[in-house]
Design a protein around this motif. Structure first.
Motif, mmCIF file in Angstrom:
data_model
loop_
_atom_site.group_PDB
_atom_site.id
_atom_site.type_symbol
_atom_site.label_atom_id
_atom_site.label_comp_id
_atom_site.label_asym_id
_atom_site.label_seq_id
_atom_site.Cartn_x
_atom_site.Cartn_y
_atom_site.Cartn_z
ATOM 1 N N PRO A 230 7.310 -16.902 19.254
ATOM 2 C CA PRO A 230 7.568 -15.923 20.181
ATOM 3 C C PRO A 230 7.012 -14.535 20.137
ATOM 4 N N THR A 278 9.490 -19.450 26.697
ATOM 5 C CA THR A 278 10.914 -19.191 27.402
ATOM 6 C C THR A 278 11.754 -20.608 27.025
ATOM 7 N N LYS A 281 12.934 -21.331 23.471
ATOM 8 C CA LYS A 281 14.012 -20.129 23.171
ATOM 9 C C LYS A 281 15.551 -20.631 23.802
#
Ligand code: NDP
Length: 301
Positions: A230, A278, A281
């Motif tokens: 991330p 993305t 997550k």
């Protein structure tokens, strides 16, 4: 689960096999060289592991629950036009082989999931843009390789769930780009590589293996998923982190010629792109190493 794996003998594959083996899954190694694979996965350490060269891949894939496709010629070498062709062709060849074996399997023996590797090179390179799974593809050679590699994997039977993992630069002790960069870094007293502004979308080896594992067992993992941490960093920041971990100052830039000497045109991976995960997550994937500092600490300790 019973899992067939191409590229199992490589940097990521070896760790994936260890992980699956530790969790008591059945592993089938699809390789070009049975004798090499038998040295890497000795029967006493990996009892019950199946190792097959072609044409034995068919019997492995049939009856497997899932297939992980990691094979491909390494890109960090000097790129002659022949090697460049093989970088692409090796991936297309193995992927289309795997896809047709899955498609040709009788319904009852067909694996239900294909987890196929691709790379963040899909997005091309940029010092300013941020890319996620919805971003368009770039227009350099590696972007083209990734597009064709992904399209080939998507040719699989529509009843098979496909997860395409766009892998970032994998950091681990046993190999990969970092192992090649460290000696350079030592030689040049460890400054930034090139300009230092290039983005470096890294992931720790343990995390990429966990992500692949999760994609095998969790039906929500479908479609394109970026396999990056991330918190991407610039090469300058990476080198600062390396310097801090290794107790060396970080001030002399490592020149491009030295980078090319160890990584060949594969040094183009260091031109970089900022890629964020993305989908991972959204899927609630939990990273063991979200920060590059902790990742480097674990690798260099
Ligand atoms: P490795 O280079 O360590 O291993 C890849 C495996 O592919 C080898 O063990 C080999 O298996 C097989 N292979 C090598 N050359 C060829 C060839 N010419 N034709 C067919 N098969 C070949 O790769 P990694 O484990 O580092 O990466 C796995 C995949 O993930 C690769 O496709 C790579 O492009 C991708 N990736 C990796 C990244 C990284 O940082 N490591 C970053 C982004 C993507 P065998 O000899 O058993 O057949």
């Amino acid at each position: 689960l019973t899992v067939s794996i191409t590229g199992a003998t490589g940097f990521i594959g070896r760790r994936l096999v260890q992980r699956l083996h530790a969790d008591k899954h059945n592993i089938r190694v699809l390789t070009r060289s049975k004798s090499k694979a038998e040295l890497i996965f000795p029967a006493r350490e990996f009892p019950g592991i199946m190792i097959a060269e072609e044409p034995g891949w068919k019997d492995c894939i049939q009856g497997s629950d899932g297939v992980v496709n990691l094979a491909g010629m390494p890109i960090s070498t000097r790129w002659s036009s022949e090697i460049k062709k093989e970088i692409k062709q090796s991936r297309i060849r193995v992927t289309s082989k795997v896809v047709s074996l899955i498609n040709d399997a009788p319904d009852a023996a067909r694996p239900t999931v294909l987890v196929s590797a691709t790379a963040v090179g899909y997005y091309g390179t940029s010092e300013t843009a941020t890319f996620d799974e919805r971003s368009p593809s770039g227009n350099d050679y590696l972007a083209e390789v990734c597009r064709e590699w992904e399209a080939t994997a998507l040719g699989v039977n529509k009843n098979v769930r496909v997860a395409l993992i766009r892998i970032g630069v994998v950091l681990g002790k046993e190999g990969g780009a970092l192992a090649k960069m460290i000696p350079l870094f030592m030689m040049f007293a460890g400054g930034p590589l090139g300009s230092g502004k290039q983005w470096f979308s890294w992931i720790h080896l343990d995390d990429i293996v966990n992500l692949i594992y999760e994609a095998l067992i969790n039906p929500s993992y479908q479609g394109v998923i970026n396999g990056t941490a991330p918190n991407p960093v610039t090469l300058g920041e990476l080198c600062k982190g390396l310097g801090a971990e290794m107790g060396r100052p970080s001030w002399l830039p490592v020149p491009d010629f030295a980078l090319k000497a160890v990584l060949g045109e594969g040094a183009s991976v260091l031109e970089g792109q900022r890629v964020v995960p993305t989908r991972a997550k959204e899927l609630g994937f939990s990273y063991k190493y979200p920060s590059v500092k902790d990742a480097l600490k674990s690798i260099l300790s």
